[in-house]
Structure formats: structure tokens, C-alpha cells
Design a protein around this motif. Structure first.
Motif, PDB file in Angstrom:
ATOM      1  N   ASP A  29      24.411 -25.720  18.284  1.00  0.00           N
ATOM      2  CA  ASP A  29      25.471 -26.474  18.957  1.00  0.00           C
ATOM      3  C   ASP A  29      24.906 -27.344  20.073  1.00  0.00           C
ATOM      4  O   ASP A  29      25.357 -28.476  20.276  1.00  0.00           O
ATOM      5  CB  ASP A  29      26.525 -25.521  19.508  1.00  0.00           C
ATOM      6  CG  ASP A  29      27.387 -24.921  18.407  1.00  0.00           C
ATOM      7  OD1 ASP A  29      27.237 -25.340  17.247  1.00  0.00           O
ATOM      8  OD2 ASP A  29      28.204 -24.020  18.707  1.00  0.00           O
ATOM      9  N   TYR A  36      25.099 -36.131  19.768  1.00  0.00           N
ATOM     10  CA  TYR A  36      26.253 -36.960  20.123  1.00  0.00           C
ATOM     11  C   TYR A  36      25.938 -37.806  21.358  1.00  0.00           C
ATOM     12  O   TYR A  36      26.232 -39.009  21.400  1.00  0.00           O
ATOM     13  CB  TYR A  36      27.464 -36.089  20.413  1.00  0.00           C
ATOM     14  CG  TYR A  36      28.082 -35.418  19.209  1.00  0.00           C
ATOM     15  CD1 TYR A  36      27.836 -35.863  17.921  1.00  0.00           C
ATOM     16  CD2 TYR A  36      28.930 -34.312  19.367  1.00  0.00           C
ATOM     17  CE1 TYR A  36      28.403 -35.250  16.821  1.00  0.00           C
ATOM     18  CE2 TYR A  36      29.508 -33.694  18.264  1.00  0.00           C
ATOM     19  CZ  TYR A  36      29.240 -34.160  17.006  1.00  0.00           C
ATOM     20  OH  TYR A  36      29.810 -33.548  15.930  1.00  0.00           O
ATOM     21  N   ARG A  91      29.067 -26.210  10.549  1.00  0.00           N
ATOM     22  CA  ARG A  91      29.095 -27.411  11.381  1.00  0.00           C
ATOM     23  C   ARG A  91      28.834 -28.620  10.495  1.00  0.00           C
ATOM     24  O   ARG A  91      27.990 -28.581   9.608  1.00  0.00           O
ATOM     25  CB  ARG A  91      28.013 -27.348  12.463  1.00  0.00           C
ATOM     26  CG  ARG A  91      28.206 -26.244  13.489  1.00  0.00           C
ATOM     27  CD  ARG A  91      29.503 -26.382  14.227  1.00  0.00           C
ATOM     28  NE  ARG A  91      29.548 -25.527  15.397  1.00  0.00           N
ATOM     29  CZ  ARG A  91      30.638 -24.911  15.825  1.00  0.00           C
ATOM     30  NH1 ARG A  91      31.773 -25.047  15.139  1.00  0.00           N
ATOM     31  NH2 ARG A  91      30.623 -24.174  16.909  1.00  0.00           N
ATOM     32  N   ARG A  92      29.572 -29.687  10.745  1.00  0.00           N
ATOM     33  CA  ARG A  92      29.347 -30.922   9.993  1.00  0.00           C
ATOM     34  C   ARG A  92      28.109 -31.624  10.528  1.00  0.00           C
ATOM     35  O   ARG A  92      27.880 -31.643  11.737  1.00  0.00           O
ATOM     36  CB  ARG A  92      30.558 -31.861  10.120  1.00  0.00           C
ATOM     37  CG  ARG A  92      31.842 -31.277   9.542  1.00  0.00           C
ATOM     38  CD  ARG A  92      33.029 -32.156   9.880  1.00  0.00           C
ATOM     39  NE  ARG A  92      34.273 -31.572   9.438  1.00  0.00           N
ATOM     40  CZ  ARG A  92      34.950 -30.644  10.108  1.00  0.00           C
ATOM     41  NH1 ARG A  92      34.495 -30.208  11.265  1.00  0.00           N
ATOM     42  NH2 ARG A  92      36.079 -30.151   9.643  1.00  0.00           N
ATOM     43  N   VAL A  97      29.885 -37.469  11.354  1.00  0.00           N
ATOM     44  CA  VAL A  97      30.917 -37.582  12.392  1.00  0.00           C
ATOM     45  C   VAL A  97      30.731 -38.828  13.229  1.00  0.00           C
ATOM     46  O   VAL A  97      31.695 -39.488  13.606  1.00  0.00           O
ATOM     47  CB  VAL A  97      30.900 -36.330  13.297  1.00  0.00           C
ATOM     48  CG1 VAL A  97      31.953 -36.439  14.403  1.00  0.00           C
ATOM     49  CG2 VAL A  97      31.135 -35.073  12.474  1.00  0.00           C
ATOM     50  N   ARG A 104      37.117 -39.341  17.385  1.00  0.00           N
ATOM     51  CA  ARG A 104      36.830 -38.334  16.355  1.00  0.00           C
ATOM     52  C   ARG A 104      35.692 -37.420  16.794  1.00  0.00           C
ATOM     53  O   ARG A 104      35.710 -36.214  16.512  1.00  0.00           O
ATOM     54  CB  ARG A 104      36.468 -39.039  15.039  1.00  0.00           C
ATOM     55  CG  ARG A 104      36.179 -38.080  13.889  1.00  0.00           C
ATOM     56  CD  ARG A 104      37.436 -37.316  13.498  1.00  0.00           C
ATOM     57  NE  ARG A 104      37.152 -36.370  12.448  1.00  0.00           N
ATOM     58  CZ  ARG A 104      36.677 -35.135  12.666  1.00  0.00           C
ATOM     59  NH1 ARG A 104      36.437 -34.743  13.903  1.00  0.00           N
ATOM     60  NH2 ARG A 104      36.457 -34.318  11.656  1.00  0.00           N
ATOM     61  N   ILE A 105      34.704 -37.954  17.487  1.00  0.00           N
ATOM     62  CA  ILE A 105      33.607 -37.137  17.987  1.00  0.00           C
ATOM     63  C   ILE A 105      34.126 -36.158  19.038  1.00  0.00           C
ATOM     64  O   ILE A 105      33.750 -34.978  19.046  1.00  0.00           O
ATOM     65  CB  ILE A 105      32.491 -38.032  18.566  1.00  0.00           C
ATOM     66  CG1 ILE A 105      31.835 -38.849  17.449  1.00  0.00           C
ATOM     67  CG2 ILE A 105      31.445 -37.193  19.287  1.00  0.00           C
ATOM     68  CD1 ILE A 105      30.791 -39.823  17.936  1.00  0.00           C
ATOM     69  N   GLU A 107      37.133 -34.950  19.247  1.00  0.00           N
ATOM     70  CA  GLU A 107      37.911 -33.935  18.533  1.00  0.00           C
ATOM     71  C   GLU A 107      37.003 -32.935  17.835  1.00  0.00           C
ATOM     72  O   GLU A 107      37.289 -31.734  17.811  1.00  0.00           O
ATOM     73  CB  GLU A 107      38.824 -34.616  17.505  1.00  0.00           C
ATOM     74  CG  GLU A 107      39.941 -35.449  18.116  1.00  0.00           C
ATOM     75  CD  GLU A 107      40.710 -36.230  17.071  1.00  0.00           C
ATOM     76  OE1 GLU A 107      40.357 -36.130  15.872  1.00  0.00           O
ATOM     77  OE2 GLU A 107      41.657 -36.941  17.446  1.00  0.00           O
ATOM     78  N   GLU A 108      35.903 -33.409  17.265  1.00  0.00           N
ATOM     79  CA  GLU A 108      34.969 -32.523  16.585  1.00  0.00           C
ATOM     80  C   GLU A 108      34.362 -31.534  17.563  1.00  0.00           C
ATOM     81  O   GLU A 108      34.197 -30.345  17.245  1.00  0.00           O
ATOM     82  CB  GLU A 108      33.870 -33.340  15.916  1.00  0.00           C
ATOM     83  CG  GLU A 108      32.860 -32.530  15.146  1.00  0.00           C
ATOM     84  CD  GLU A 108      33.425 -31.897  13.892  1.00  0.00           C
ATOM     85  OE1 GLU A 108      32.766 -30.994  13.350  1.00  0.00           O
ATOM     86  OE2 GLU A 108      34.522 -32.300  13.460  1.00  0.00           O
ATOM     87  N   ALA A 111      36.870 -28.900  18.310  1.00  0.00           N
ATOM     88  CA  ALA A 111      37.023 -28.015  17.147  1.00  0.00           C
ATOM     89  C   ALA A 111      35.850 -27.053  17.029  1.00  0.00           C
ATOM     90  O   ALA A 111      36.026 -25.901  16.604  1.00  0.00           O
ATOM     91  CB  ALA A 111      37.150 -28.850  15.874  1.00  0.00           C
ATOM     92  N   MET A 112      34.653 -27.493  17.397  1.00  0.00           N
ATOM     93  CA  MET A 112      33.487 -26.615  17.355  1.00  0.00           C
ATOM     94  C   MET A 112      33.702 -25.376  18.212  1.00  0.00           C
ATOM     95  O   MET A 112      33.422 -24.249  17.788  1.00  0.00           O
ATOM     96  CB  MET A 112      32.242 -27.381  17.829  1.00  0.00           C
ATOM     97  CG  MET A 112      31.695 -28.388  16.834  1.00  0.00           C
ATOM     98  SD  MET A 112      30.404 -29.456  17.548  1.00  0.00           S
ATOM     99  CE  MET A 112      29.171 -28.249  18.015  1.00  0.00           C
ATOM    100  N   ASP A 115      36.554 -23.127  16.689  1.00  0.00           N
ATOM    101  CA  ASP A 115      36.114 -22.405  15.491  1.00  0.00           C
ATOM    102  C   ASP A 115      35.297 -21.177  15.856  1.00  0.00           C
ATOM    103  O   ASP A 115      35.479 -20.096  15.284  1.00  0.00           O
ATOM    104  CB  ASP A 115      35.275 -23.331  14.597  1.00  0.00           C
ATOM    105  CG  ASP A 115      36.112 -24.384  13.890  1.00  0.00           C
ATOM    106  OD1 ASP A 115      37.345 -24.248  13.868  1.00  0.00           O
ATOM    107  OD2 ASP A 115      35.522 -25.350  13.364  1.00  0.00           O
TER     108      ASP A 115
END
Length: 324
Positions: A29, A36, A91-92, A97, A104-105, A107-108, A111-112, A115
Motif C-alpha cells: 500500500d 500515485y 489491489r488494482r 487507476v 477516481r484516484i 476514491e481508490e 476504498a483501499m 477494504d
């Protein structure tokens, strides 16, 4: 099936393996967040700073988990990763992404954390071993803490004005990279293919021949528009983004625009197919006007007048040539 059987079930993991899995997950992570940050640093420095901070937090949690592992099990950490455990959250890849935009990044990333927390809570609820249950609960609490830390980092590095500015920049980039080329393609496909399709239709009154001509014109125009858009500007100086993204948007939308009024000619009856094609053309032209109004801020009726007038002229040319 062989791949699935080779994976270990989460409930069969030992406490040492659970701890090792948590360590590797925290490391992954942190690397994702740094990826990112690196991708966003040039265009969105404030959001990049948020992800830098989140990566540092993941490093801190990983260090605490390593210290706990050394205290309980020694310094040798078993090699176990997400892909080794059946049912573990995935993980995507970063590259899937990063092309979807700034929001969207964000939000991802949120979500990480959700999850990971949800998985640890669910795993803790399924075990009867006290020590394992406590370990999983601690991991869930750590993930919940990540979410709070992320919120605090956002407040520190990403003020309201900074976020508004970055969101506006991302929106402009979305328009330049996707909307403008896609709109140009849709206009070209919807308008320029009218003449050959309807000329063929009225010249032959053969629906299958008309469909083949429409298919060829749509696909050919899509390929041409896609390569033209990609080759016309590398995006470095203009800031319009990746030429491949723009070429893809332009080519696909050109093909879609042409196929819209070619597909009705799969209907065997000529006049039924032609009337259906008329309706589709009307919908396409109004859709173009709506997109211009929504994303390009063109007054709706002015956009509609321009598109409908241009489409009517091309359509009339096709019908006159075909009827002659």
C-alpha cells in the motif's frame, strides 16, 4: 482450479503468517501511494503531498508490525502476500487507476483503507482463537486509523481552494484529453458518413449493400480519425494529454457515430430501415448538441442549430446524389 488449490485459506493461516501478510500488505500500500504521488506531483502537487503522507503512515504501521513480529516470532518474516491467500482483498495496478482521473484516484485510496478494515473485521468475527481475534481486531483498528490520518492529511495539504483548483485542472484535462477528441470524432462519424450511407441507400434501395457501405465508412473513418488525432499533437506543449488516449477517444466515437445510422440497414425492409436511420440521426445530432452545451459551454440552441444545419446539408447531398 490448480491455482485456487495452491492458495491458502485465510482461516488456515497461523498468527505469524497473518502478521507477515499484514506486513507485506502495508508495504504494498505504501508503494501504491507513492506511485500515485509521483504520477500526480507535476500537475497536482497538493494531492501528491497527501499521498506522500499516507505512504509515510503505512511505513509507520509496517514498522510497528515488524517490531511486533520480532517480539513474538523472531526476525525471520515468512514470505506471504495477497496473491497467496484465497479470498484476500486485491489491489488494482496503479496504471489501471491513474488514467481514470484525479477524483477516481482519491476514491481508490479511500476504498483501499475500507477494504482492509472490512476484511480484518470479518476475519476476526470468524475465529474463536482469542490471540488471533485480538490480532485481527488490532489490524482493523490500524486501518480505521489510516482513514482518519488520510482525512487529517487532506485538511493539512489540500485546502478548499487548493482542492477546487486541482479539481478544475483535472476537469479541464478531462475535456482536452477525452471530450474534445471524442466530440470531434462523434461529429465526424455522425455527419460525414451521412452522405455515402444515404447516397447508397437511395441509389440501390438494397439494405444489405447500404449496411456494408456504412460499416466500411464508419470503421475506415474511425481508423483515420484515430491516427490523425494521435499523430497531430504529442500533447507535450499543448497540454492536451496522451496522444493515444485522444486517438482512442476520437477513433471510437467516429466509428460509433457512423454505425449509429448504418445498423438500421440490417432491417430487410428498405423504408423501415431508412425511417429508423432518420430517427437515429436525429438522436445523434441532438446528443452532439447536448455534449457541446454540457462540456464546451456552447449555448444549446446555437450548438443544435450548427449541428442540425450541417447534418441536414450533408444528408441532403447524399439523398440528391443517390436519387440522381
Amino acid at each position: 482450479m490448480r491455482f485456487s488449490l495452491a492458495r491458502k485459506r485465510f482461516k488456515d493461516l497461523t498468527e505469524q503468517e497473518i502478521l507477515a501478510l499484514a506486513i507485506s500488505s502495508e508495504e504494498d500500500d505504501a508503494r501504491i501511494y507513492r506511485g500515485y504521488a509521483e504520477n500526480l506531483r507535476e500537475d497536482f502537487p497538493d494531492t501528491a503531498a497527501v499521498f506522500d503522507g499516507m505512504a509515510s503512515e503505512e511505513d509507520t504501521h509496517r514498522k510497528r508490525l515488524i517490531d511486533l513480529h520480532e517480539a513474538r516470532f523472531g526476525s525471520t518474516i515468512p514470505l506471504i502476500r495477497r496473491e497467496h491467500v484465497s479470498g484476500y482483498y486485491a489491489r488494482r495496478p496503479v496504471w489501471l487507476v491513474e488514467n481514470l482521473g484525479l477524483e477516481r484516484i482519491r476514491e481508490e485510496a479511500a476504498a483501499m483503507e475500507r477494504d482492509a478494515e472490512a476484511f480484518y473485521l470479518a476475519a476476526a468475527a470468524r475465529t474463536s482463537d482469542t490471540a488471533t481475534r485480538k490480532l485481527l481486531g488490532d489490524l482493523a483498528a490500524a486501518e480505521a486509523g489510516h482513514q482518519s490520518t488520510a482525512a487529517g492529511l487532506t485538511e493539512t495539504h489540500l485546502s478548499g481552494d487548493a482542492q477546487t483548483e486541482e479539481d478544475g485542472r483535472a476537469h479541464r484535462q478531462f475535456i482536452l484529453t477525452w471530450v474534445q477528441p471524442g466530440l470531434a470524432g462523434l461529429m465526424d462519424g455522425s455527419v460525414s458518413t451521412l452522405a455515402p450511407i444515404f447516397a447508397t441507400a437511395f441509389a440501390t434501395q438494397d439494405t444489405w449493400t447500404t449496411f456494408l457501405v456504412g460499416l466500411a465508412a464508419s470503421v475506415g473513418a474511425g481508423i483515420s480519425m484515430g491516427f490523425t488525432e494521435a499523430a497531430s499533437d504529442d500533447g507535450e506543449l499543448s497540454g492536451r494529454g496522451s496522444p493515444w488516449k485522444r486517438g482512442f477517444a476520437s477513433g471510437i466515437m467516429t466509428t460509433v457515430g457512423g454505425l449509429g445510422h448504418a445498423l438500421p440497414y440490417l432491417i430487410p425492409d428498405f423504408w423501415t430501415a431508412t425511417i429508423t436511420a432518420f430517427v437515429v440521426v436525429f438522436i445523434e445530432l441532438w446528443a452532439i448538441a447536448w455534449i457541446q452545451n454540457k462540456y464546451m459551454e456552447t449555448p444549446f440552441f446555437r450548438a443544435a442549430m450548427q449541428v442540425v444545419l450541417g447534418g441536414a446539408l450533408v444528408f441532403a447531398a447524399g439523398v440528391l446524389i443517390g436519387s440522381g
